[in-house]
Design a protein around this motif. Structure first.
Motif, PDB file in Angstrom:
ATOM      1  N   ILE A 182       0.882  -1.273   0.049  1.00  0.00           N
ATOM      2  CA  ILE A 182      -0.039   0.071   0.124  1.00  0.00           C
ATOM      3  C   ILE A 182       0.848   1.275  -0.202  1.00  0.00           C
ATOM      4  CG2 ILE A 182      -1.752   1.276   1.260  1.00  0.00           C
ATOM      5  CD1 ILE A 182      -2.585  -1.224   2.394  1.00  0.00           C
ATOM      6  N   ALA A 183       2.075   1.051   0.876  1.00  0.00           N
ATOM      7  CA  ALA A 183       2.878   2.387   0.903  1.00  0.00           C
ATOM      8  C   ALA A 183       4.211   2.023   0.812  1.00  0.00           C
ATOM      9  CB  ALA A 183       2.517   3.094   2.113  1.00  0.00           C
ATOM     10  N   PRO A 184       4.785   1.726  -0.331  1.00  0.00           N
ATOM     11  CA  PRO A 184       6.178   1.040  -0.373  1.00  0.00           C
ATOM     12  C   PRO A 184       7.356   1.753   0.125  1.00  0.00           C
ATOM     13  CG  PRO A 184       5.073   1.154  -2.669  1.00  0.00           C
ATOM     14  CD  PRO A 184       4.274   1.945  -1.630  1.00  0.00           C
ATOM     15  N   SER A 185       7.304   3.113   0.221  1.00  0.00           N
ATOM     16  CA  SER A 185       8.369   4.007   0.887  1.00  0.00           C
ATOM     17  C   SER A 185       8.367   3.954   2.383  1.00  0.00           C
ATOM     18  CB  SER A 185       8.326   5.257   0.183  1.00  0.00           C
ATOM     19  OG  SER A 185       7.361   6.137   0.690  1.00  0.00           O
ATOM     20  N   VAL A 186       7.368   3.528   2.857  1.00  0.00           N
ATOM     21  CA  VAL A 186       7.115   3.715   4.458  1.00  0.00           C
ATOM     22  C   VAL A 186       7.745   2.557   4.916  1.00  0.00           C
ATOM     23  CG1 VAL A 186       5.512   3.832   6.406  1.00  0.00           C
ATOM     24  CG2 VAL A 186       5.067   5.108   4.214  1.00  0.00           C
ATOM     25  N   GLU A 187       8.892   2.808   6.034  1.00  0.00           N
ATOM     26  CA  GLU A 187       9.684   1.692   6.634  1.00  0.00           C
ATOM     27  C   GLU A 187       8.773   1.185   8.070  1.00  0.00           C
ATOM     28  OE1 GLU A 187      11.838  -0.205   5.306  1.00  0.00           O
ATOM     29  OE2 GLU A 187      11.822   1.258   3.730  1.00  0.00           O
ATOM     30  N   GLU A 188       7.794   1.882   8.493  1.00  0.00           N
ATOM     31  CA  GLU A 188       7.041   1.257   9.802  1.00  0.00           C
ATOM     32  C   GLU A 188       5.776   1.944   9.684  1.00  0.00           C
ATOM     33  OE1 GLU A 188       7.774   5.038  12.695  1.00  0.00           O
ATOM     34  OE2 GLU A 188       9.595   4.096  12.291  1.00  0.00           O
ATOM     35  N   PHE A 189       4.823   1.320  10.399  1.00  0.00           N
ATOM     36  CA  PHE A 189       3.504   1.588  10.314  1.00  0.00           C
ATOM     37  C   PHE A 189       3.025   1.418  12.045  1.00  0.00           C
ATOM     38  CE2 PHE A 189       3.788  -2.944   9.873  1.00  0.00           C
ATOM     39  CZ  PHE A 189       2.698  -3.281  10.409  1.00  0.00           C
ATOM     40  N   ASP A 190       2.021   1.978  12.227  1.00  0.00           N
ATOM     41  CA  ASP A 190       1.252   2.147  13.442  1.00  0.00           C
ATOM     42  C   ASP A 190      -0.039   1.050  13.528  1.00  0.00           C
ATOM     43  OD1 ASP A 190       3.087   3.933  14.773  1.00  0.00           O
ATOM     44  OD2 ASP A 190       1.774   5.405  13.924  1.00  0.00           O
ATOM     45  N   VAL A 191      -0.068   0.435  14.537  1.00  0.00           N
ATOM     46  CA  VAL A 191      -1.334  -0.505  14.844  1.00  0.00           C
ATOM     47  C   VAL A 191      -1.935   0.244  16.162  1.00  0.00           C
ATOM     48  CG1 VAL A 191      -2.176  -2.405  15.367  1.00  0.00           C
ATOM     49  CG2 VAL A 191      -0.275  -2.564  13.885  1.00  0.00           C
ATOM     50  N   LEU A 192      -3.327   0.540  15.922  1.00  0.00           N
ATOM     51  CA  LEU A 192      -4.139   1.070  16.991  1.00  0.00           C
ATOM     52  C   LEU A 192      -5.362   0.055  17.213  1.00  0.00           C
ATOM     53  CD1 LEU A 192      -5.044   3.136  18.813  1.00  0.00           C
ATOM     54  CD2 LEU A 192      -6.329   4.384  16.822  1.00  0.00           C
ATOM     55  N   TYR A 193      -4.889  -0.438  18.465  1.00  0.00           N
ATOM     56  CA  TYR A 193      -6.035  -1.394  18.959  1.00  0.00           C
ATOM     57  C   TYR A 193      -6.904  -0.466  19.718  1.00  0.00           C
ATOM     58  CZ  TYR A 193      -3.239  -5.720  17.851  1.00  0.00           C
ATOM     59  OH  TYR A 193      -2.496  -6.635  17.361  1.00  0.00           O
ATOM     60  N   LEU A 194      -8.231  -0.450  19.391  1.00  0.00           N
ATOM     61  CA  LEU A 194      -9.477   0.578  19.793  1.00  0.00           C
ATOM     62  C   LEU A 194     -10.191  -0.644  20.378  1.00  0.00           C
ATOM     63  CD1 LEU A 194     -10.114   3.164  20.068  1.00  0.00           C
ATOM     64  CD2 LEU A 194     -11.379   2.990  17.863  1.00  0.00           C
ATOM     65  N   VAL A 195     -10.239  -0.730  21.637  1.00  0.00           N
ATOM     66  CA  VAL A 195     -10.743  -1.705  22.574  1.00  0.00           C
ATOM     67  C   VAL A 195     -12.015  -1.006  23.144  1.00  0.00           C
ATOM     68  CG1 VAL A 195     -10.658  -3.474  24.189  1.00  0.00           C
ATOM     69  CG2 VAL A 195      -8.465  -2.800  22.880  1.00  0.00           C
ATOM     70  N   PHE A 196     -13.228  -1.569  22.817  1.00  0.00           N
ATOM     71  CA  PHE A 196     -14.365  -1.210  23.531  1.00  0.00           C
ATOM     72  C   PHE A 196     -14.746  -1.998  24.830  1.00  0.00           C
ATOM     73  CE2 PHE A 196     -19.009  -0.473  24.157  1.00  0.00           C
ATOM     74  CZ  PHE A 196     -19.146   0.625  24.454  1.00  0.00           C
ATOM     75  N   GLU A 197     -14.716  -1.177  25.942  1.00  0.00           N
ATOM     76  CA  GLU A 197     -15.046  -2.008  27.313  1.00  0.00           C
ATOM     77  C   GLU A 197     -16.456  -1.906  27.433  1.00  0.00           C
ATOM     78  OE1 GLU A 197     -10.836  -1.241  29.772  1.00  0.00           O
ATOM     79  OE2 GLU A 197     -12.854  -0.157  30.277  1.00  0.00           O
ATOM     80  N   THR A 198     -17.269  -3.282  27.307  1.00  0.00           N
ATOM     81  CA  THR A 198     -18.638  -2.970  27.195  1.00  0.00           C
ATOM     82  C   THR A 198     -19.208  -2.642  28.644  1.00  0.00           C
ATOM     83  OG1 THR A 198     -18.604  -5.277  27.688  1.00  0.00           O
ATOM     84  CG2 THR A 198     -18.937  -4.718  25.581  1.00  0.00           C
ATOM     85  N   LYS A 199     -18.609  -3.121  30.059  1.00  0.00           N
ATOM     86  CA  LYS A 199     -19.097  -2.765  31.124  1.00  0.00           C
ATOM     87  C   LYS A 199     -18.863  -1.299  31.444  1.00  0.00           C
ATOM     88  CE  LYS A 199     -18.986  -7.437  32.663  1.00  0.00           C
ATOM     89  NZ  LYS A 199     -18.334  -8.290  33.832  1.00  0.00           N
ATOM     90  N   ALA A 200     -17.722  -0.820  31.192  1.00  0.00           N
ATOM     91  CA  ALA A 200     -17.144   0.550  31.400  1.00  0.00           C
ATOM     92  C   ALA A 200     -17.868   1.523  30.334  1.00  0.00           C
ATOM     93  CB  ALA A 200     -15.795   0.618  31.553  1.00  0.00           C
ATOM     94  N   ALA A 201     -18.596   0.882  29.211  1.00  0.00           N
ATOM     95  CA  ALA A 201     -18.881   1.859  28.094  1.00  0.00           C
ATOM     96  C   ALA A 201     -17.858   2.897  27.609  1.00  0.00           C
ATOM     97  CB  ALA A 201     -20.515   2.339  28.470  1.00  0.00           C
ATOM     98  N   GLN A 202     -16.521   2.475  27.418  1.00  0.00           N
ATOM     99  CA  GLN A 202     -15.690   3.133  26.909  1.00  0.00           C
ATOM    100  C   GLN A 202     -14.623   2.667  25.973  1.00  0.00           C
ATOM    101  OE1 GLN A 202     -13.513   4.696  30.702  1.00  0.00           O
ATOM    102  NE2 GLN A 202     -12.543   2.682  30.859  1.00  0.00           N
ATOM    103  N   PHE A 203     -14.102   3.508  25.136  1.00  0.00           N
ATOM    104  CA  PHE A 203     -13.120   2.933  24.301  1.00  0.00           C
ATOM    105  C   PHE A 203     -11.728   3.004  24.918  1.00  0.00           C
ATOM    106  CE2 PHE A 203     -16.264   3.454  20.883  1.00  0.00           C
ATOM    107  CZ  PHE A 203     -15.976   2.334  20.012  1.00  0.00           C
ATOM    108  N   VAL A 204     -10.843   2.230  24.690  1.00  0.00           N
ATOM    109  CA  VAL A 204      -9.263   2.203  25.248  1.00  0.00           C
ATOM    110  C   VAL A 204      -8.618   2.337  24.105  1.00  0.00           C
ATOM    111  CG1 VAL A 204      -7.721   1.359  26.732  1.00  0.00           C
ATOM    112  CG2 VAL A 204     -10.050   1.478  27.279  1.00  0.00           C
ATOM    113  N   PRO A 205      -7.667   3.169  23.846  1.00  0.00           N
ATOM    114  CA  PRO A 205      -6.811   3.178  22.478  1.00  0.00           C
ATOM    115  C   PRO A 205      -5.619   2.729  23.053  1.00  0.00           C
ATOM    116  CG  PRO A 205      -7.252   5.445  23.117  1.00  0.00           C
ATOM    117  CD  PRO A 205      -8.059   4.797  24.178  1.00  0.00           C
ATOM    118  N   MET A 206      -4.932   1.835  22.012  1.00  0.00           N
ATOM    119  CA  MET A 206      -3.588   1.326  22.539  1.00  0.00           C
ATOM    120  C   MET A 206      -2.742   1.520  21.132  1.00  0.00           C
ATOM    121  SD  MET A 206      -4.259  -1.884  24.917  1.00  0.00           S
ATOM    122  CE  MET A 206      -5.494  -1.838  26.295  1.00  0.00           C
ATOM    123  N   MET A 207      -1.749   2.408  21.147  1.00  0.00           N
ATOM    124  CA  MET A 207      -1.135   2.724  20.044  1.00  0.00           C
ATOM    125  C   MET A 207       0.421   1.941  19.935  1.00  0.00           C
ATOM    126  SD  MET A 207      -1.368   4.461  16.753  1.00  0.00           S
ATOM    127  CE  MET A 207      -2.210   6.095  17.162  1.00  0.00           C
TER     128      MET A 207
END
Length: 309
Positions: A182-207
């Motif tokens: 997708i992006a041949p020139s880029v040597e790194e990329f980020d992964v964002l785990y966007l976790v929705f905690e159902t009991k707390a009703a909130q998103f927890v982002p982890m990059m």
């Protein structure tokens, strides 16, 4: 020695299953249990579809309608105790709109071959022994200012999201096999785990940042799993890991039966010429369609060239 191709169809989740209990992996691959409605997976897939639509169209109303069409449970009551009703999914989309306007403000959905990078499918041929590794990625985003890719992984949990569950996951690092397409020139990329905690009703982002030079680790692990499966096949012994008999708050589907003979538990293999993937890949996308068809030998070659550069 002849081998059963169904045992050689790998994915991130099936590799996790192999690590948990080889016997469970064998039984699941050769005689998968009937898929029944599950409010937990239904809620997760519904919310995922809504977020994908929101990112693509920018419309909260379109996202809610897409979720309405996807949701299979009772709209208001089923899942109330677990906070996984349709109304909870709508509330989660409203929360996501705030994330879209903050953390993801600089990002837009990437495109690949003229289409949005949503549910991109990939398949890797591993050697000449019939092993295939397959998967689908939720969303690939790209920064408007830097051009850096961000792989968005959408998760839901009834517990407290823990960074240790995701930081070293092979799933995120495995995406390095196609991000350069997708992006041949880029040597790194980020992964964002966007976790929705159902009991707390909130998103927890982890990059987490992943580097293409780390891909060698993922390749080595994949090869090791293939070798382990070959050993189990050759010796016709699939160990049982008793510590995995109880997971996700319930006993294993084969608990109390896994000690029985294969003849008693496993139906005859499919006729020669049939496609084993058609019965195993759990996705609504057409089974034989993949955006990336890759070969492990080519990945190893490009990895070696990157390390020598």
């Amino acid at each position: 020695m002849a081998y059963d191709t169904r045992l050689r169809l790998l994915s991130h989740s099936s590799r996790q299953l192999l690590h948990e209990c080889p016997r469970k992996y064998q039984l699941y691959r050769l005689t998968p249990p009937l898929r029944e409605f599950d409010q937990h997976t239904d809620f997760g897939s519904t919310l995922g579809v809504g977020i994908q639509e929101y990112l693509t169209s920018g419309s909260k109303q379109a996202a809610i309608w897409k979720m309405f069409c996807e949701f299979q449970g009772d709209l208001y009551e089923d899942g109330e105790k677990a906070k996984k009703t349709f109304l909870h999914a709508v509330f989660a989309i409203d929360l996501f709109s705030q994330i879209r306007a903050t953390i993801l403000l600089d990002y837009e959905v990437a495109t690949f071959h003229g289409k949005p990078a949503i549910e991109l499918g990939f398949r890797v041929s591993v050697g000449d022994a019939g092993f295939l590794y397959r998967g689908f990625v939720d969303v690939v985003l790209v920064s408007r200012t830097t051009g850096k890719l961000l792989v968005l992984e959408l998760k839901t949990t009834g517990m407290t999201a823990q960074e240790a569950n995701y930081a070293n996951s092979g799933q995120g690092l495995g995406y390095s096999i196609f991000t350069k397409e997708i992006a041949p020139s880029v040597e790194e990329f980020d992964v964002l785990y966007l976790v929705f905690e159902t009991k707390a009703a909130q998103f927890v982002p982890m990059m987490f940042t992943k580097y293409h030079t780390e891909r060698a680790l993922w390749i080595q692990d994949l090869i090791a799993d293939c070798q382990i499966i070959s050993v189990y096949e050759n010796f016709e012994v699939w160990p049982r890991h008793g510590e995995s008999c109880f997971s996700f708050f319930k006993p294993c589907h084969w608990f109390g039966m896994c000690h029985m003979s294969n003849k008693a538990l496993i139906p005859p293999p499919p006729k020669e010429g049939t496609n084993p993937e058609a019965e195993i890949v759990d996705t609504k996308k057409p089974k034989e369609v993949y955006d990336f068809e890759l070969h492990l030998a080519d990945l190893m070659q490009t990895q070696q060239e990157a390390l020598e550069a």
